[in-house]
Scaffold this active site. Structure first.
Site, PDB file in Angstrom:
ATOM      1  N   ASP A  58     -41.211  21.256 -40.140  1.00 37.51           N
ATOM      2  CA  ASP A  58     -41.800  22.470 -39.663  1.00 37.51           C
ATOM      3  C   ASP A  58     -43.620  22.303 -39.784  1.00 37.51           C
ATOM      4  O   ASP A  58     -43.803  23.459 -39.507  1.00 37.51           O
ATOM      5  CB  ASP A  58     -41.592  23.502 -40.549  1.00 37.51           C
ATOM      6  CG  ASP A  58     -40.563  23.673 -41.637  1.00 37.51           C
ATOM      7  OD1 ASP A  58     -39.261  24.347 -40.490  1.00 37.51           O
ATOM      8  OD2 ASP A  58     -40.129  23.905 -42.527  1.00 37.51           O
ATOM      9  N   LYS A 115     -34.599  31.108 -15.097  1.00 36.53           N
ATOM     10  CA  LYS A 115     -32.951  30.956 -15.936  1.00 36.53           C
ATOM     11  C   LYS A 115     -33.885  30.787 -17.231  1.00 36.53           C
ATOM     12  O   LYS A 115     -35.102  29.818 -17.249  1.00 36.53           O
ATOM     13  CB  LYS A 115     -32.387  30.283 -15.212  1.00 36.53           C
ATOM     14  CG  LYS A 115     -32.657  28.756 -14.856  1.00 36.53           C
ATOM     15  CD  LYS A 115     -31.739  28.089 -13.690  1.00 36.53           C
ATOM     16  CE  LYS A 115     -32.848  26.423 -13.808  1.00 36.53           C
ATOM     17  NZ  LYS A 115     -31.545  26.068 -12.383  1.00 36.53           N
ATOM     18  N   ARG A 132     -35.762  29.713  -3.582  1.00 35.30           N
ATOM     19  CA  ARG A 132     -35.666  29.959  -4.800  1.00 35.30           C
ATOM     20  C   ARG A 132     -36.560  28.909  -6.294  1.00 35.30           C
ATOM     21  O   ARG A 132     -36.326  27.956  -6.278  1.00 35.30           O
ATOM     22  CB  ARG A 132     -34.271  29.006  -5.140  1.00 35.30           C
ATOM     23  CG  ARG A 132     -32.856  29.325  -4.145  1.00 35.30           C
ATOM     24  CD  ARG A 132     -31.695  28.975  -5.213  1.00 35.30           C
ATOM     25  NE  ARG A 132     -31.782  27.991  -4.577  1.00 35.30           N
ATOM     26  CZ  ARG A 132     -31.122  26.764  -4.354  1.00 35.30           C
ATOM     27  NH1 ARG A 132     -30.990  27.931  -3.246  1.00 35.30           N
ATOM     28  NH2 ARG A 132     -31.188  25.713  -4.336  1.00 35.30           N
ATOM     29  N   HIS A 177     -28.306  23.220  -2.534  1.00 35.11           N
ATOM     30  CA  HIS A 177     -29.555  22.856  -3.157  1.00 35.11           C
ATOM     31  C   HIS A 177     -29.036  21.165  -3.535  1.00 35.11           C
ATOM     32  O   HIS A 177     -29.062  20.054  -2.999  1.00 35.11           O
ATOM     33  CB  HIS A 177     -28.918  22.316  -5.427  1.00 35.11           C
ATOM     34  CG  HIS A 177     -29.628  22.913  -5.682  1.00 35.11           C
ATOM     35  ND1 HIS A 177     -31.499  23.019  -6.368  1.00 35.11           N
ATOM     36  CD2 HIS A 177     -29.812  21.946  -7.597  1.00 35.11           C
ATOM     37  CE1 HIS A 177     -31.546  22.722  -7.080  1.00 35.11           C
ATOM     38  NE2 HIS A 177     -30.725  22.691  -7.903  1.00 35.11           N
ATOM     39  N   CYS A 184     -42.446  16.559 -39.409  1.00 33.99           N
ATOM     40  CA  CYS A 184     -41.663  17.341 -40.422  1.00 33.99           C
ATOM     41  C   CYS A 184     -40.664  18.576 -39.703  1.00 33.99           C
ATOM     42  O   CYS A 184     -40.879  18.539 -38.684  1.00 33.99           O
ATOM     43  CB  CYS A 184     -41.787  17.468 -41.510  1.00 33.99           C
ATOM     44  SG  CYS A 184     -42.945  16.584 -42.899  1.00 33.99           S
ATOM     45  N   ARG A 243     -22.388  18.213  -8.165  1.00 30.78           N
ATOM     46  CA  ARG A 243     -22.512  19.622  -9.018  1.00 30.78           C
ATOM     47  C   ARG A 243     -21.436  20.607  -8.249  1.00 30.78           C
ATOM     48  O   ARG A 243     -19.881  20.477  -9.430  1.00 30.78           O
ATOM     49  CB  ARG A 243     -23.594  19.663  -9.716  1.00 30.78           C
ATOM     50  CG  ARG A 243     -23.922  20.824 -10.718  1.00 30.78           C
ATOM     51  CD  ARG A 243     -25.198  21.014 -11.245  1.00 30.78           C
ATOM     52  NE  ARG A 243     -25.628  21.632 -10.153  1.00 30.78           N
ATOM     53  CZ  ARG A 243     -27.723  22.545 -10.408  1.00 30.78           C
ATOM     54  NH1 ARG A 243     -27.894  21.717 -11.357  1.00 30.78           N
ATOM     55  NH2 ARG A 243     -28.124  23.193  -9.763  1.00 30.78           N
ATOM     56  N   TYR A 298     -42.985  11.905 -44.759  1.00 31.46           N
ATOM     57  CA  TYR A 298     -41.670  10.910 -44.940  1.00 31.46           C
ATOM     58  C   TYR A 298     -41.235   9.463 -44.515  1.00 31.46           C
ATOM     59  O   TYR A 298     -41.988   9.426 -43.176  1.00 31.46           O
ATOM     60  CB  TYR A 298     -40.176  11.959 -43.885  1.00 31.46           C
ATOM     61  CG  TYR A 298     -39.639  13.369 -44.730  1.00 31.46           C
ATOM     62  CD1 TYR A 298     -39.287  13.376 -46.417  1.00 31.46           C
ATOM     63  CD2 TYR A 298     -40.139  13.797 -43.772  1.00 31.46           C
ATOM     64  CE1 TYR A 298     -39.454  14.667 -46.411  1.00 31.46           C
ATOM     65  CE2 TYR A 298     -39.985  15.650 -44.446  1.00 31.46           C
ATOM     66  CZ  TYR A 298     -39.337  15.596 -45.640  1.00 31.46           C
ATOM     67  OH  TYR A 298     -38.952  16.824 -46.287  1.00 31.46           O
TER      68      TYR A 298
END
Ligand SMILES: *Cc1c(COP(=O)(O)O)cnc(C)c1O
Length: 372
Positions: free
Chosen positions: A316, A40, A223, A170, A314, A140, A268
């Protein structure tokens, strides 16, 4: 989204490590047990299709995903193994479940009744494969009482258009030292099984943590998620049962290097000021890549030496303090090994005050994944 193929920042995924991690679990799990690889969320950020391929090579015989689209992605990539969708799919998509031969989780009687209604309108020869989910304490999704499960099973078995393939639960604390809650959930699941006259093909309870630390309690299918990627499900709480091999590295290259004199500001908000002559390197990765601002002050590896991230990260780019003049183009290792030194996903998670699961899922689609 544009992927940064022409930028030196990339995730490198060691598919051999995934294959080995799966293989090691397959070797030790009880006979008659199957391993379904949990891929997933784009294979926990590692790439679903490539991860799935490696898992099959390691001995996995099926897959688990969270949502319908993830299952369709695997089918479109050509996988023919069983695929279980772990969360609730809206009944209006039943035609897609059938078309792609997917198994779906049933968590309420209402859903099932609506599904049967839908199935009556679809001309189909193949029944819908379902796994009944039991909520034994995760809180859940799922049925909470043995009676409710029994009633649902009866309904399923009286319906030609349904194929009862599995029943599962689970655990919420399988990765903890204290096993009392785990045992409570185990007993509740046993109580459910004990009222059933027969059992489906798959009776499954085991995530990675259960497989590693409760190997007698795995049902007949595991799983297998986080451990497949080489990460300890418990973080630092419990020692690995056998060595897990991390599959993911994150690397980049210096794109700019300069020497600054004392009292110069970086980034910054000017949150870092040089205290002497300092070599500052710029790395082309930022929070848009999932390299989050909270990693300011964390270190990366350059030629095996730890270099602090200075100033704010930043969108990027980010800046690091180098111990000496270093050539533009020199490799920067943000996660992984370099000259015998290592930065792990767990260290990044510690700095971010979270778990490595979240770190892996936070890496954005902008970063290319390279497979080796
Ligand atoms: C995600 C998930 C798993 C896999 O868990 P890991 O801790 O990654 O092994 C197993 N079962 C369910 C229901 C899940 O949602």
């Amino acid at each position: 989204m544009a992927v940064g193929w022409h930028r030196p920042t990339k995730l490198v995924i060691d598919t051999q490590a995934i294959k080995e991690n799966v293989g090691n679990e397959v070797k030790r799990m009880p006979q008659g047990t199957e391993l379904f690889a949990v891929v997933k969320a784009n294979g926990y950020g590692h790439g679903a299709v490539q991860t799935a391929k490696a898992a099959i090579e390691g001995g996995a015989t099926g897959f688990c995903v969270a949502i319908l689209d993830e299952a369709i992605e695997l089918r479109e990539a050509g996988f023919t193994e069983p695929i279980l969708i772990l969360s609730v799919v809206d009944v209006s998509y039943i035609d897609l479940l059938l078309k792609y031969n997917l198994s779906v989780t049933v968590a309420t009687q209402e859903w099932l009744e609506q599904a049967i209604e839908q199935l009556n309108h679809i001309e189909t020869q193949t029944p819908l494969k379902i796994h009944i989910k039991v909520d034994t304490g995760m809180g859940r999704i799922g049925f909470t009482t043995p009676e409710a499960v029994k009633q649902t099973v009866e309904l399923v078995q009286s319906t030609q258009t349904l194929d009862w393939e599995g029943v599962f639960t689970h655990f919420s604390t399988a990765d903890e030292k204290d096993i009392s809650y785990f045992e409570k959930q185990t007993h509740r699941f046993q109580a459910v099984l004990s009222v059933l006259v027969e059992l489906p093909r798959y009776v499954h309870v085991s995530n990675s943590a259960t497989a590693l630390w409760h190997p007698d309690n795995v049902g007949n299918m595991i799983r297998f998620g986080i451990a497949m990627y080489g990460l300890n499900p418990s973080g630092r709480a419990l020692p690995e049962t056998y060595p897990l091999k991390p599959a993911l590295s994150l690397v980049s290259k210096l794109i700019h290097v300069k020497e600054l004199s004392a009292a110069e500001g970086i980034g910054y908000g000017n949150t870092y000021t040089t205290t002497e002559n300092e070599w500052i390197g710029t790395v082309p990765i930022g929070y848009a890549d999932g390299w989050l601002r909270h990693l300011q002050g964390f270190s990366v590896l350059v030629n095996g030496e730890r270099c602090e991230i200075v100033g704010r990260i930043c969108m990027d780019q980010c800046m690091i303090r180098l111990p000496k003049q270093t050539a533009v183009g020199t490799q920067v290792t943000l996660i992984g090994q370099d000259h015998g030194e290592e930065i792990t996903m767990q260290m990044v998670a510690d700095k971010l005050e979270t778990i490595h699961y979240e770190v892996a899922c936070t890496f954005s689609e902008r970063m290319p994944r390279e497979y080796k």
